[in-house]
Write a protein that holds these residues in place. Sequence first.
Motif, PDB file in Angstrom:
ATOM      1  N   THR A 134      29.042   9.548 -14.864  1.00 61.99           N
ATOM      2  CA  THR A 134      29.145   9.713 -13.416  1.00 61.99           C
ATOM      3  C   THR A 134      30.109   8.683 -12.845  1.00 61.99           C
ATOM      4  OG1 THR A 134      26.945  10.681 -13.237  1.00 61.99           O
ATOM      5  CG2 THR A 134      27.835   9.689 -11.255  1.00 61.99           C
ATOM      6  N   VAL A 177      33.433   9.552 -10.672  1.00 61.44           N
ATOM      7  CA  VAL A 177      33.531   9.065  -9.296  1.00 61.44           C
ATOM      8  C   VAL A 177      34.708   8.104  -9.140  1.00 61.44           C
ATOM      9  CG1 VAL A 177      32.392   7.653  -7.538  1.00 61.44           C
ATOM     10  CG2 VAL A 177      31.099   9.410  -8.768  1.00 61.44           C
ATOM     11  N   HIS A 203      29.293  19.413 -12.684  1.00 67.29           N
ATOM     12  CA  HIS A 203      28.461  18.208 -12.779  1.00 67.29           C
ATOM     13  C   HIS A 203      28.644  17.341 -11.543  1.00 67.29           C
ATOM     14  CE1 HIS A 203      26.778  14.495 -14.557  1.00 67.29           C
ATOM     15  NE2 HIS A 203      26.146  15.300 -15.367  1.00 67.29           N
ATOM     16  N   ILE A 204      29.876  17.164 -11.094  1.00 72.19           N
ATOM     17  CA  ILE A 204      30.098  16.325  -9.907  1.00 72.19           C
ATOM     18  C   ILE A 204      29.461  16.919  -8.662  1.00 72.19           C
ATOM     19  CG2 ILE A 204      32.205  15.197 -10.712  1.00 72.19           C
ATOM     20  CD1 ILE A 204      33.817  17.057  -8.875  1.00 72.19           C
ATOM     21  N   ASN A 205      29.224  18.223  -8.670  1.00 75.50           N
ATOM     22  CA  ASN A 205      28.605  18.831  -7.490  1.00 75.50           C
ATOM     23  C   ASN A 205      27.085  18.859  -7.567  1.00 75.50           C
ATOM     24  OD1 ASN A 205      28.819  20.085  -4.896  1.00 75.50           O
ATOM     25  ND2 ASN A 205      28.243  22.021  -5.851  1.00 75.50           N
ATOM     26  N   VAL A 206      26.535  19.111  -8.736  1.00 72.12           N
ATOM     27  CA  VAL A 206      25.076  19.330  -8.770  1.00 72.12           C
ATOM     28  C   VAL A 206      24.284  18.304  -9.568  1.00 72.12           C
ATOM     29  CG1 VAL A 206      25.226  21.809  -8.332  1.00 72.12           C
ATOM     30  CG2 VAL A 206      25.287  20.973 -10.688  1.00 72.12           C
ATOM     31  N   ASP A 207      24.943  17.425 -10.310  1.00 75.28           N
ATOM     32  CA  ASP A 207      24.168  16.504 -11.142  1.00 75.28           C
ATOM     33  C   ASP A 207      24.408  15.043 -10.832  1.00 75.28           C
ATOM     34  OD1 ASP A 207      22.788  18.346 -12.986  1.00 75.28           O
ATOM     35  OD2 ASP A 207      24.818  18.922 -13.538  1.00 75.28           O
ATOM     36  N   GLU A 208      25.087  14.740  -9.750  1.00 72.55           N
ATOM     37  CA  GLU A 208      25.405  13.332  -9.501  1.00 72.55           C
ATOM     38  C   GLU A 208      24.884  12.857  -8.145  1.00 72.55           C
ATOM     39  OE1 GLU A 208      29.583  12.762 -10.492  1.00 72.55           O
ATOM     40  OE2 GLU A 208      29.259  13.434 -12.549  1.00 72.55           O
ATOM     41  N   LEU A 209      23.982  13.600  -7.571  1.00 68.37           N
ATOM     42  CA  LEU A 209      23.271  13.226  -6.342  1.00 68.37           C
ATOM     43  C   LEU A 209      24.217  12.801  -5.215  1.00 68.37           C
ATOM     44  CD1 LEU A 209      20.215  13.190  -5.656  1.00 68.37           C
ATOM     45  CD2 LEU A 209      20.325  10.709  -5.771  1.00 68.37           C
ATOM     46  N   GLY A 210      25.330  13.485  -5.122  1.00 71.95           N
ATOM     47  CA  GLY A 210      26.247  13.168  -4.023  1.00 71.95           C
ATOM     48  C   GLY A 210      27.017  11.879  -4.235  1.00 71.95           C
ATOM     49  N   ALA A 211      27.192  11.464  -5.486  1.00 67.41           N
ATOM     50  CA  ALA A 211      27.881  10.193  -5.743  1.00 67.41           C
ATOM     51  C   ALA A 211      29.333  10.226  -5.291  1.00 67.41           C
ATOM     52  CB  ALA A 211      27.797   9.846  -7.236  1.00 67.41           C
ATOM     53  N   TYR A 260      21.601   9.947   0.086  1.00 65.44           N
ATOM     54  CA  TYR A 260      21.417  10.756  -1.129  1.00 65.44           C
ATOM     55  C   TYR A 260      20.721  12.081  -0.841  1.00 65.44           C
ATOM     56  CZ  TYR A 260      17.138   7.955  -0.885  1.00 65.44           C
ATOM     57  OH  TYR A 260      16.008   7.313  -0.458  1.00 65.44           O
ATOM     58  N   GLY A 308      27.660   9.705   4.037  1.00 66.36           N
ATOM     59  CA  GLY A 308      27.616   9.715   2.580  1.00 66.36           C
ATOM     60  C   GLY A 308      26.895  10.920   2.006  1.00 66.36           C
ATOM     61  N   LYS A 357      25.950  14.992   1.131  1.00 62.82           N
ATOM     62  CA  LYS A 357      26.535  16.255   0.721  1.00 62.82           C
ATOM     63  C   LYS A 357      26.099  17.348   1.699  1.00 62.82           C
ATOM     64  CE  LYS A 357      26.541  17.405  -3.699  1.00 62.82           C
ATOM     65  NZ  LYS A 357      27.974  17.543  -4.000  1.00 62.82           N
ATOM     66  N   ARG A 386      18.150  14.007  -9.393  1.00 59.48           N
ATOM     67  CA  ARG A 386      19.525  14.236  -9.808  1.00 59.48           C
ATOM     68  C   ARG A 386      20.203  15.250  -8.886  1.00 59.48           C
ATOM     69  NH1 ARG A 386      19.360  15.461 -15.736  1.00 59.48           N
ATOM     70  NH2 ARG A 386      17.179  15.125 -15.192  1.00 59.48           N
ATOM     71  N   ASN A 387      19.408  16.200  -8.439  1.00 62.54           N
ATOM     72  CA  ASN A 387      19.947  17.181  -7.497  1.00 62.54           C
ATOM     73  C   ASN A 387      19.706  16.705  -6.076  1.00 62.54           C
ATOM     74  OD1 ASN A 387      20.595  18.924  -9.613  1.00 62.54           O
ATOM     75  ND2 ASN A 387      18.453  19.580  -9.713  1.00 62.54           N
ATOM     76  N   VAL A 388      20.670  16.964  -5.237  1.00 63.44           N
ATOM     77  CA  VAL A 388      20.532  16.570  -3.838  1.00 63.44           C
ATOM     78  C   VAL A 388      19.471  17.430  -3.160  1.00 63.44           C
ATOM     79  CG1 VAL A 388      21.714  16.632  -1.617  1.00 63.44           C
ATOM     80  CG2 VAL A 388      22.871  15.697  -3.617  1.00 63.44           C
ATOM     81  N   LYS A 423      20.936   6.625  -8.959  1.00 60.35           N
ATOM     82  CA  LYS A 423      21.644   7.825  -9.407  1.00 60.35           C
ATOM     83  C   LYS A 423      22.910   8.025  -8.584  1.00 60.35           C
ATOM     84  CE  LYS A 423      22.706  11.568 -11.437  1.00 60.35           C
ATOM     85  NZ  LYS A 423      23.374  11.412 -12.729  1.00 60.35           N
ATOM     86  N   GLN A 424      22.777   7.963  -7.259  1.00 59.01           N
ATOM     87  CA  GLN A 424      23.973   8.137  -6.425  1.00 59.01           C
ATOM     88  C   GLN A 424      24.959   6.989  -6.639  1.00 59.01           C
ATOM     89  OE1 GLN A 424      23.574   8.204  -2.077  1.00 59.01           O
ATOM     90  NE2 GLN A 424      24.993   9.918  -1.970  1.00 59.01           N
ATOM     91  N   GLY A 425      24.426   5.855  -7.048  1.00 55.48           N
ATOM     92  CA  GLY A 425      25.264   4.682  -7.310  1.00 55.48           C
ATOM     93  C   GLY A 425      25.827   4.639  -8.712  1.00 55.48           C
ATOM     94  N   THR A 426      25.755   5.749  -9.440  1.00 53.42           N
ATOM     95  CA  THR A 426      26.390   5.930 -10.765  1.00 53.42           C
ATOM     96  C   THR A 426      25.826   5.033 -11.866  1.00 53.42           C
ATOM     97  OG1 THR A 426      28.218   4.319 -10.554  1.00 53.42           O
ATOM     98  CG2 THR A 426      28.577   6.488  -9.567  1.00 53.42           C
TER      99      THR A 426
END
Lengths: 324, 324, 324, 324
Positions: free
Chosen positions: A42, A46, A66-74, B56, B80, B82, B109-111, D208-211
Amino acid sequence: MADANQGHVIAYGSDPYTDFAVQKFREHFGDGVDVYFVFGGTGANVLGLTAVTESYRGIICTRNAHINVDELGAVEKFAGCKLLTVPPAGGKISVDQIRHLVPAEDDHRNVRPRLISISQATELGTIYTQKEIRALSEFAHEHNMLLHVDGARLSNAAAGLNLTLREITADAGVDVLSFGGTKNGSMYGEAVVFFDKELSRKFKYVRKQGTHLASKMRFISAQFAALLSDDLWHKNASHANRMATLLAAELEQIPQIKITQKVQSNGVFAQLPGYCVPLLQEKYFFYLWNEDLSEARLMSSFDTTEDDVRGFIQSLKEILASAR
Amino acid sequence: MADANQGHVIAYGSDPYTDFAVQKFREHFGDGVDVYFVFGGTGANVLGLTAVTESYRGIICTRNAHINVDELGAVEKFAGCKLLTVPPAGGKISVDQIRHLVPAEDDHRNVRPRLISISQATELGTIYTQKEIRALSEFAHEHNMLLHVDGARLSNAAAGLNLTLREITADAGVDVLSFGGTKNGSMYGEAVVFFDKELSRKFKYVRKQGTHLASKMRFISAQFAALLSDDLWHKNASHANRMATLLAAELEQIPQIKITQKVQSNGVFAQLPGYCVPLLQEKYFFYLWNEDLSEARLMSSFDTTEDDVRGFIQSLKEILASAR
Amino acid sequence: MADANQGHVIAYGSDPYTDFAVQKFREHFGDGVDVYFVFGGTGANVLGLTAVTESYRGIICTRNAHINVDELGAVEKFAGCKLLTVPPAGGKISVDQIRHLVPAEDDHRNVRPRLISISQATELGTIYTQKEIRALSEFAHEHNMLLHVDGARLSNAAAGLNLTLREITADAGVDVLSFGGTKNGSMYGEAVVFFDKELSRKFKYVRKQGTHLASKMRFISAQFAALLSDDLWHKNASHANRMATLLAAELEQIPQIKITQKVQSNGVFAQLPGYCVPLLQEKYFFYLWNEDLSEARLMSSFDTTEDDVRGFIQSLKEILASAR
Amino acid sequence: MADANQGHVIAYGSDPYTDFAVQKFREHFGDGVDVYFVFGGTGANVLGLTAVTESYRGIICTRNAHINVDELGAVEKFAGCKLLTVPPAGGKISVDQIRHLVPAEDDHRNVRPRLISISQATELGTIYTQKEIRALSEFAHEHNMLLHVDGARLSNAAAGLNLTLREITADAGVDVLSFGGTKNGSMYGEAVVFFDKELSRKFKYVRKQGTHLASKMRFISAQFAALLSDDLWHKNASHANRMATLLAAELEQIPQIKITQKVQSNGVFAQLPGYCVPLLQEKYFFYLWNEDLSEARLMSSFDTTEDDVRGFIQSLKEILASAR
């Protein structure tokens, strides 16, 4: 890594292990690449994206990326960017799908995309061909955009295509790459590869401010050096792909199971009867990709064995049999 | 405003004009509301949303929502968060469309959405009924979410529904509202209304850090006080709505024109023959909402006159005639 | 503004009022400037700074700078930058004070400054001479930095120095300026002026994403056009400065009062006996700048009258007399 | 770690290694603690702080704190917070120094601190006593603030004080801790410890959001489990401290050298003749802490040997001798 654990070296990446690993990357991806190591996938995505875009521009990706659904809006939080999503077709983006996202005129109210980000292999285990990648990079470059690849499973894609790492990146016009080690045998660590040194200009600052400068970077470097030596990356990835192929072949023999995506790398997507899922999950770890369809995402890896595959199939058959 | 321009008062909102305006809001929206003034509509949306969510969590909205397509990623950058978008149905969101966006389990993990944000009137000029709003607020509250309304044209919606401002907000379960003045006669200024004081707890800090604390706030307050006195908001909005109705009625008489959305507030969406557009735009300012369809977005406002409407129709007819 | 309130114009700054105001800025600041309007002073500072720096670089300012102590961390939140503060000397920064903040080498761990930000007039009412500004801009440019001026009271400074606006900005090497109208007679609105068009390249995007694009921008433009026509800016500022001089002259006659800063613009800083403060504040609005010292910050403005000053002095004398 | 490298486990921290490591933390820090693992020290600080503060509040620290000078503005960028710095006294903060940073009244324009962040051991190698920590935590809690400890070298501090980890954290009122492994023998990985479960509520999302959610978290967990078993943390830290004591004792014998800080943990700060520095740096890696004073920062670690120390002293003596 045991090697890198001896003696005293300078911290924060000024060490011979890192220099050697960078050299290995240049062998595999081309002399012109700049490579930076970070802790995880991630972070690689990012920070690689942040380094080459302004916050007011957008990033095109598939809805299931992955950047859309698995990274919690990172990405949104750190890069400040909007993701412009399109429905994936077989896991992929095509130029025709995204043309409407690039406005003819710049009106400073609508987000204009800066990057197209694709996953290779895709989230569905399918693979972009070199030609498909090149079509995207050419479209990107014509519109002042860049092509980013989330390559957590790039090794599996290259092995699946029987191409070199360079052929599906540098030679196809890729600009920025997250190259994953974790899914191919590493304990941790990911590489961000820039195919044009001008693009990497800000990365070491972005990495540091983004909390991913490892003090003992040599341990990440050493793992990548190993992966890129003696074709280890290819052996691991090919093996994982073979295990997926085996798994798919076995699943196809079972009438109650439906394979839902082309099996091209190390993932098999298959619909199982719903009652099987919790019973199988008692023994095997996997996600349901689509709960409504009871579609499982079955991933093989460098350390999956034939016995693992056969055991899984055996368990599944027993569950199906006992359900009659 | 001329009144507010006399004498010396305390800056930053501790002034009698602001107190009076807040009182007016309580008359129209209910005693329990907290009201804060900001400079503009994008600020109202971004700061109102930021004040009640963590970065988040996500914000559900239609794909064509102002916060999604007209604010250059301002929500992503500042909050910040999504945006979780759904295709609008007649400009609106329904519970059935968004149920799948609220995961049954929280897997970090999911928003997970924190807010549903709707525009009232919608971006297409249609209006949510009180019942439709209540269905959304009930769904939101059942799932630890809030209902946010982008009310840049709330006055037009209330006038269109023949309901009070309170009936379509507080009484329908709305939690946070951006209440617009600019589109209804003000020079600048927008109000953020919280229908539960607990939700407004952070707002004055978020507003200050978000660069929207006006030193001479009395000038914003005075405009809202005027709008909310003597039914001015309603007069202005009803007038604008009537002009849209008139415009639609005239357009319907012209065979080459197709009205594409229900006309319920102060907007008319209509497909024109493509060659008319640039010729009309020489004299009238409007956007094409959908360039591929040659669909124009024609907005009336508090100061649109019948002559304006008839002049527009006349010009359009002349262009159509000369094209034969 | 009454003028700008007639007829229909295009929104978001594409209007003749804005064009005219920009022309006025070029007359006063030089042909090469780019000018953008925003709603307020904190927005002008935050967005002007954001547009010309990366988040990983720093901004040098005095510890008492408005951007450091009066904006609730708005720069940190939006620009993501660290403020590198130095103790003010008479309200000012000198090159000698900040030399140590510019590291000889770039090690990507310490924040390297990108901007020096000064307030003109300073937070203490003092004024940088043209020579002092030039020394800072030359130092900045030698080290790949820029000079930013928070000019909320720039008019007062120019009037105090008896120089043109251009002489204390463009001619002194200033790169970015927040030019304030609110403290010199406007109801709202601030201008961000770039003295090199290359620096303004990102601003319109930063402004939009930063929530400061006014839909009815003409009302801001009209106020600046008025301020910059017929020397109104100078008349207002000179008047305010004269009132401060008058106030200081009167205060100096009172033995219990001590003037603490040079009176060069529209601010007087004075130590009062502590018991006077709440009694005076019943009738006059002012802050204590330093509570421990009972040091008041007394600001005059375009609409302060001689009677206001004499009334204040009279009240103070009565309080002092009754305390004997 | 070799153990954790066998077999298949569930990713992202739901594994027995992580459960075991958390158990070890509870043994050492108290049953009530919540523990989360991240990749590195900057991440631990930034995310631990972010999880317990709003962006509009501040963080008090010394001017030389790692979070202020060694993280390239990471706190400002991710947390959005302003750091409120004070000059360190012997590396430390005292209540008297920071009292003025907590305004009596909340005026929503000045940043109000939410946290006091101290480094233990400090950046200068000195150690806060339990009493000093408790004074800070009590002051913090009286003012709705929290006490954060950057414990990259907490083990060295505990060993230096001859106290348990719990006695200098939980028992002294600490609220949030970054507990470092890297400087005490680990390859990577840092723990964020919350001493009140209410405070940790948001952390897994922030991480998680913080990678910083590691997919193979077990490798971090395994290292901490090892450090906290069989007193390994204490052995490593005591050893490093002893080496620093030895180094200081030797340096004190050399007339040209001046020890500048109390040697209480694993760091020795000493002024060397300027010409020695580059010559020594050819063989030994160390920074100049203060270039103007030619003050070196000499850190020992778990793997520093007596021979290393004696070799360093020998080299220094030779350089000094040859310079006569």
